[in-house]
Design a protein around this motif. Structure first.
Motif, PDB file in Angstrom:
ATOM      1  N   ARG A 130       0.834  -1.198   0.000  1.00 27.66           N
ATOM      2  CA  ARG A 130       0.000   0.000   0.000  1.00 27.66           C
ATOM      3  C   ARG A 130       0.871   1.252   0.000  1.00 27.66           C
ATOM      4  O   ARG A 130       1.787   1.370   0.803  1.00 27.66           O
ATOM      5  CB  ARG A 130      -0.896  -0.029   1.237  1.00 27.66           C
ATOM      6  N   SER A 184      -2.749  -4.747  -9.653  1.00 27.51           N
ATOM      7  CA  SER A 184      -2.921  -3.336  -9.325  1.00 27.51           C
ATOM      8  C   SER A 184      -4.405  -3.052  -9.071  1.00 27.51           C
ATOM      9  O   SER A 184      -5.278  -3.549  -9.789  1.00 27.51           O
ATOM     10  CB  SER A 184      -2.414  -2.458 -10.468  1.00 27.51           C
ATOM     11  N   ILE A 185      -4.662  -2.245  -8.044  1.00 27.30           N
ATOM     12  CA  ILE A 185      -6.034  -1.864  -7.705  1.00 27.30           C
ATOM     13  C   ILE A 185      -6.249  -0.413  -8.113  1.00 27.30           C
ATOM     14  O   ILE A 185      -5.462   0.467  -7.765  1.00 27.30           O
ATOM     15  CB  ILE A 185      -6.301  -2.016  -6.198  1.00 27.30           C
ATOM     16  N   SER A 186      -7.345  -0.152  -8.827  1.00 25.60           N
ATOM     17  CA  SER A 186      -7.582   1.169  -9.373  1.00 25.60           C
ATOM     18  C   SER A 186      -9.076   1.512  -9.314  1.00 25.60           C
ATOM     19  O   SER A 186      -9.887   0.744  -8.790  1.00 25.60           O
ATOM     20  CB  SER A 186      -7.067   1.226 -10.817  1.00 25.60           C
ATOM     21  N   TRP A 198      -2.357   6.617 -12.248  1.00 26.61           N
ATOM     22  CA  TRP A 198      -1.848   5.402 -11.591  1.00 26.61           C
ATOM     23  C   TRP A 198      -1.753   4.255 -12.594  1.00 26.61           C
ATOM     24  O   TRP A 198      -0.712   3.571 -12.680  1.00 26.61           O
ATOM     25  CB  TRP A 198      -2.755   5.031 -10.424  1.00 26.61           C
ATOM     26  N   SER A 216      -5.144  -6.225 -13.231  1.00 22.59           N
ATOM     27  CA  SER A 216      -5.645  -4.970 -12.679  1.00 22.59           C
ATOM     28  C   SER A 216      -7.136  -5.111 -12.432  1.00 22.59           C
ATOM     29  O   SER A 216      -7.872  -5.632 -13.277  1.00 22.59           O
ATOM     30  CB  SER A 216      -5.372  -3.815 -13.646  1.00 22.59           C
ATOM     31  N   VAL A 219     -11.427  -1.255  -7.727  1.00 20.80           N
ATOM     32  CA  VAL A 219     -11.443  -1.554  -6.299  1.00 20.80           C
ATOM     33  C   VAL A 219     -12.726  -2.255  -5.865  1.00 20.80           C
ATOM     34  O   VAL A 219     -12.696  -3.148  -5.007  1.00 20.80           O
ATOM     35  CB  VAL A 219     -11.197  -0.268  -5.473  1.00 20.80           C
ATOM     36  N   VAL A 236      -0.298  -7.508  -4.250  1.00 20.95           N
ATOM     37  CA  VAL A 236      -1.283  -6.499  -4.637  1.00 20.95           C
ATOM     38  C   VAL A 236      -0.719  -5.127  -4.321  1.00 20.95           C
ATOM     39  O   VAL A 236      -0.213  -4.902  -3.219  1.00 20.95           O
ATOM     40  CB  VAL A 236      -2.612  -6.696  -3.880  1.00 20.95           C
ATOM     41  N   SER A 238      -1.573  -0.892  -4.273  1.00 26.58           N
ATOM     42  CA  SER A 238      -2.728  -0.002  -4.270  1.00 26.58           C
ATOM     43  C   SER A 238      -2.365   1.361  -3.707  1.00 26.58           C
ATOM     44  O   SER A 238      -1.332   1.543  -3.052  1.00 26.58           O
ATOM     45  CB  SER A 238      -3.857  -0.610  -3.429  1.00 26.58           C
ATOM     46  N   SER A 239      -3.262   2.293  -3.913  1.00 28.62           N
ATOM     47  CA  SER A 239      -3.121   3.610  -3.310  1.00 28.62           C
ATOM     48  C   SER A 239      -3.423   3.520  -1.821  1.00 28.62           C
ATOM     49  O   SER A 239      -3.877   2.499  -1.298  1.00 28.62           O
ATOM     50  CB  SER A 239      -4.080   4.601  -3.984  1.00 28.62           C
ATOM     51  N   PHE A 242      -7.388   2.891  -0.874  1.00 27.24           N
ATOM     52  CA  PHE A 242      -7.866   1.576  -1.306  1.00 27.24           C
ATOM     53  C   PHE A 242      -7.164   0.463  -0.532  1.00 27.24           C
ATOM     54  O   PHE A 242      -7.773  -0.537  -0.151  1.00 27.24           O
ATOM     55  CB  PHE A 242      -7.635   1.397  -2.812  1.00 27.24           C
ATOM     56  N   GLY A 243      -5.863   0.627  -0.291  1.00 25.00           N
ATOM     57  CA  GLY A 243      -5.137  -0.378   0.471  1.00 25.00           C
ATOM     58  C   GLY A 243      -5.618  -0.469   1.901  1.00 25.00           C
ATOM     59  O   GLY A 243      -5.696  -1.564   2.472  1.00 25.00           O
TER      60      GLY A 243
END
Length: 357
Positions: A130, A184-186, A198, A216, A219, A236, A238-239, A242-243
């Motif tokens: 994160r 990646s979480i977006s 991102w 990807s 979220v 994983v 993430s920002s 989100f993390g």
């Protein structure tokens, strides 16, 4: 090797669970022989705020900078508002020491029942990387026309190329070195500036890591994947926001918040890194000696990994699994009736036996 550890027990049950982690650190010094710790306590937290009007001393960061690591219990009480306690201590340390990597393992241990049924240990075993220094938690914005019908609040999210590149690259390196996939979480469909930015950086960097299989998820879709197909997630990235949210869901999947540990890492080691359980201070049970110390002890395992002693980190996790499988010294939130100190003592017992093997 000797390491200097700054201990911040904090508030509520933080003091109780940190006691068990310190007990383990002292045991490690005795039974391994080639590693030792000097501990110094700091009384920063909400109780400190009530007395002094600040969460930590004015020169608190300067004092903490002299240590190799920080061991934190929990922060918060029923008097000081959460935004003050969070920004006055936890985020102040994370951002002041550029602890831009937050590592949270979501791992199903032996003996733990998950809310996700029919999934094995191998299928619930992910590490969240994160971003921990900017993004949605940067803390800037404005509040205008207070108390009027024109009242306006703006909360900034700040994403820099520097910040995004370094956290995504860190995650790629973990995936590469462990031969795992990277996800990646977006939320680029709705956040058309920050998350598109991102995604673009993620796609640029994956060209440098052709050996890493990448995925990807938006979220919201990621929450479903975590509950239905957790085996799809290994590493994983993430920002910040989100993390934070997804790792709390991960804690529930892996057995509960009492098993959830977190590491705030400055990889360059210019500043100390900080290790903590991610649960709160739980003032409603503080002083009852029933808090689960396993997350605080797991964070000691992460500290050992950071010091390059992955052997000790792995031994601590084995001791936790032995305790859970044994079932005689479980804390209340895991279906037992053992006191906090009894759980810590039993974990120390198992660690001793592991080292003797």
């Amino acid at each position: 090797m000797k390491y200097k550890i700054a201990v911040i027990p904090g508030d509520g049950i933080g003091r109780e669970v940190v006691d068990e982690g310190v007990k383990l650190l002292k045991l490690i010094s005795k039974i391994y022989g080639d590693i030792d710790f000097t501990l110094e306590y700091f009384d920063y937290g909400c109780d400190y705020y009530v007395k002094h009007g600040v969460m930590m001393e004015e020169d608190g960061l300067e004092k903490l900078s002299q240590f190799d690591a920080i061991y934190l219990g929990a922060v918060g009480n029923n008097i000081v508002s959460d935004d003050i306690s969070l920004r006055g201590l936890l985020l102040k340390i994370r951002q002041g020491f550029d602890q831009y990597v937050n590592l949270r393992p979501i791992k199903l241990l032996k003996g733990v029942d998950s809310i996700v049924k029919n999934k094995s240990q191998n299928e619930i075993n992910m590490i969240f990387v994160r971003e921990n220094s900017e993004g949605e938690y940067i803390g800037t914005g404005s509040h205008m026309f207070k108390g009027s019908d024109r009242e306006l609040v703006i909360q900034d999210s700040v994403f820099t190329r520097y910040g995004c590149e370094r956290i995504i690259r860190y995650a790629f390196e973990i995936a590469k070195n462990s031969n795992k996939t990277l996800t990646s979480i977006s939320k680029a469909n709705a956040l058309n500036y920050s998350m598109v930015f991102w995604d673009n950086i993620f796609n640029e960097l994956k060209e440098e890591y052709p050996e890493v299989e990448t995925h990807s998820y938006l979220v919201d879709a990621a929450t479903i994947v975590m509950l239905e197909n957790p085996e799809k997630l290994e590493v994983v990235v993430s920002s910040n926001l989100f993390g934070d949210i997804l790792t709390d869901l991960g804690a529930a999947i892996a057995g509960g918040i009492g098993l959830a540990a977190g590491a705030n890492i400055n990889p360059e080691r210019k500043y100390p890194s900080m290790f903590e359980p991610i649960h709160g201070s739980a003032p409603d049970i503080a002083g009852d000696n029933i808090a689960n110390p396993i997350a605080a002890i797991w964070s000691v395992s992460q500290m050992m990994d950071f010091f390059g002693r992955e052997d000790i980190g792995a031994d601590i996790l084995k001791a936790i699994e032995y305790l859970i499988e044994e079932g005689t010294h479980l804390p209340r939130d895991m279906g037992g009736n053992a006191k906090t100190g009894e759980v810590g003592d039993r974990l120390c017992y198992h660690l001793k036996n592991i080292v003797k093997m």
